[in-house]
Design a protein around this motif. Structure first.
Motif, mmCIF file in Angstrom:
data_model
loop_
_atom_site.group_PDB
_atom_site.id
_atom_site.type_symbol
_atom_site.label_atom_id
_atom_site.label_comp_id
_atom_site.label_asym_id
_atom_site.label_seq_id
_atom_site.Cartn_x
_atom_site.Cartn_y
_atom_site.Cartn_z
ATOM 1 N N TRP A 25 0.696 -1.286 -0.247
ATOM 2 C CA TRP A 25 0.165 0.126 0.079
ATOM 3 C C TRP A 25 1.016 1.317 0.079
ATOM 4 N N GLY A 26 2.279 1.195 0.556
ATOM 5 C CA GLY A 26 2.862 2.383 0.545
ATOM 6 C C GLY A 26 3.268 2.857 -0.893
ATOM 7 N N ILE B 267 -1.411 -1.371 -8.507
ATOM 8 C CA ILE B 267 -1.949 -0.606 -9.397
ATOM 9 C C ILE B 267 -3.198 -1.021 -9.981
ATOM 10 N N PHE B 268 -3.291 -2.220 -9.977
ATOM 11 C CA PHE B 268 -4.676 -2.879 -10.532
ATOM 12 C C PHE B 268 -5.941 -2.337 -9.692
ATOM 13 N N TRP C 277 5.400 -7.755 -7.964
ATOM 14 C CA TRP C 277 3.657 -8.254 -7.642
ATOM 15 C C TRP C 277 2.938 -7.533 -6.962
ATOM 16 N N ASP C 278 3.535 -7.254 -5.683
ATOM 17 C CA ASP C 278 2.815 -6.667 -4.996
ATOM 18 C C ASP C 278 2.559 -5.099 -5.053
ATOM 19 N N GLN C 279 3.316 -4.432 -5.953
ATOM 20 C CA GLN C 279 3.330 -3.148 -6.478
ATOM 21 C C GLN C 279 2.125 -3.285 -7.552
ATOM 22 N N VAL C 280 1.962 -4.549 -8.381
ATOM 23 C CA VAL C 280 1.166 -4.482 -9.391
ATOM 24 C C VAL C 280 -0.492 -4.693 -8.982
ATOM 25 N N TRP D 145 0.015 8.408 -7.667
ATOM 26 C CA TRP D 145 -0.829 9.567 -7.773
ATOM 27 C C TRP D 145 -0.624 10.539 -8.900
ATOM 28 N N LYS D 146 0.599 10.692 -9.044
ATOM 29 C CA LYS D 146 1.009 11.542 -10.484
ATOM 30 C C LYS D 146 0.902 10.890 -11.618
#
Length: 271
Positions: free
Chosen positions: A70-71, A248-249, A242-245, A77-78
């Motif tokens: 989540w961080g 994003i999803f 994948w935790d960032q993906v 945002w940008k």
């Protein structure tokens, strides 16, 4: 329905003739044969070992995507704002170009059949090329960035807005147009007072609907370098983060939900 008679001369109603019945059987046979041929071609070009292992691979991928990081949302945002700007500015630019093209393509407003053919060619050309392909071409020409994404969305929107709008123009009621023409009004006045009031509600609804679609399409343009959140998606996939993906999803899903709600509310208010 065709009629035959019994030996006693009584009419017998049949659903179709023998020839029509055989043609129906042949059509079904051709359809089944085509399906089996396509299935064989797909089967021959499919690596079934990977398909059999798909469930385990999918479960492993989901386990890597949870829990979401989540961080990482602070970084997104940008790019998400860029994505919304790409969709909004691209839609506005596409509408500006599609509006005159639609009037040139409609039978009842075009000045000449040759002009109508050229306008229809513009609409078909725009609709036949996906926005992702437009973005690939424009990134090659203009370089990576949001400008390529905006123009790609605009070029794709011309065909969608132009087609629906020119069909709406052709379906207008002729009575107001004839009444204004009978007063000796010029062609521009007829368009302004007889055609535009009838098509503006449809035009507004089409424009908002296209903006809603462009929000979805602009999220993937970054995969080819056209800016927006797709850049972060591509980078996270390439680095196997994948935790960032998953974050994003979730952000894309939430943005699409909000755009769908806004689009529905605006269309309801207009129509």
């Amino acid at each position: 329905m065709p009629v035959s008679t019994t030996p006693q001369g009584q009419p017998v109603w049949r659903r179709r003739t023998t020839r029509a019945q055989w043609l129906q059987y042949l059509a079904w046979l051709a359809g089944v044969s085509l399906f089996l041929l396509c299935w064989k071609l797909i089967s021959d070009n499919t690596m079934w070992v990977f398909v059999e292992d798909a469930g385990r691979q999918g479960a492993d991928l989901i386990s890597r995507m949870t829990p979401p990081k989540w961080g990482y949302a602070n970084v997104l945002w940008k790019p998400m704002w860029d994505t919304i700007n790409i969709a909004t500015l691209g839609t506005a630019l596409g509408i500006m170009m599609a509006f005159p093209v639609a009037f040139l393509a409609a039978r009842n407003t075009t000045p000449h059949p040759l002009v109508r053919s050229l306008a229809l060619m513009v609409i078909v050309s725009s609709r036949s090329i996906n926005s992702l392909i437009w973005a690939m071409l424009l990134v090659t020409i203009l370089g990576p960035g949001v400008l390529a994404g905006i123009i790609a969305i605009a070029l794709r929107s011309i065909g969608f807005v132009g087609k629906l709008l020119y069909e709406a123009i052709e379906e207008i009621h002729p009575t107001p147009v004839e009444a204004i023409s009978a007063t000796g009004a010029s062609r521009l006045q007829v368009m302004n007072y007889g055609v535009l009031p009838q098509v503006m509600p449809a035009f507004a609804g089409i424009s908002v609907y296209r903006w809603d679609i462009n929000i979805r399409e602009s999220t993937v343009l970054g995969l080819v370098g056209a800016g927006g959140i797709g850049l972060q998606l591509n980078a996270s996939i390439n680095s196997l983060a994948w935790d960032q993906v998953s974050v994003i999803f979730i952000m894309i899903f939430a943005t699409v939900l909000v755009s769908e709600w806004i689009s529905a509310r605006v269309r309801h208010a207009i129509i």
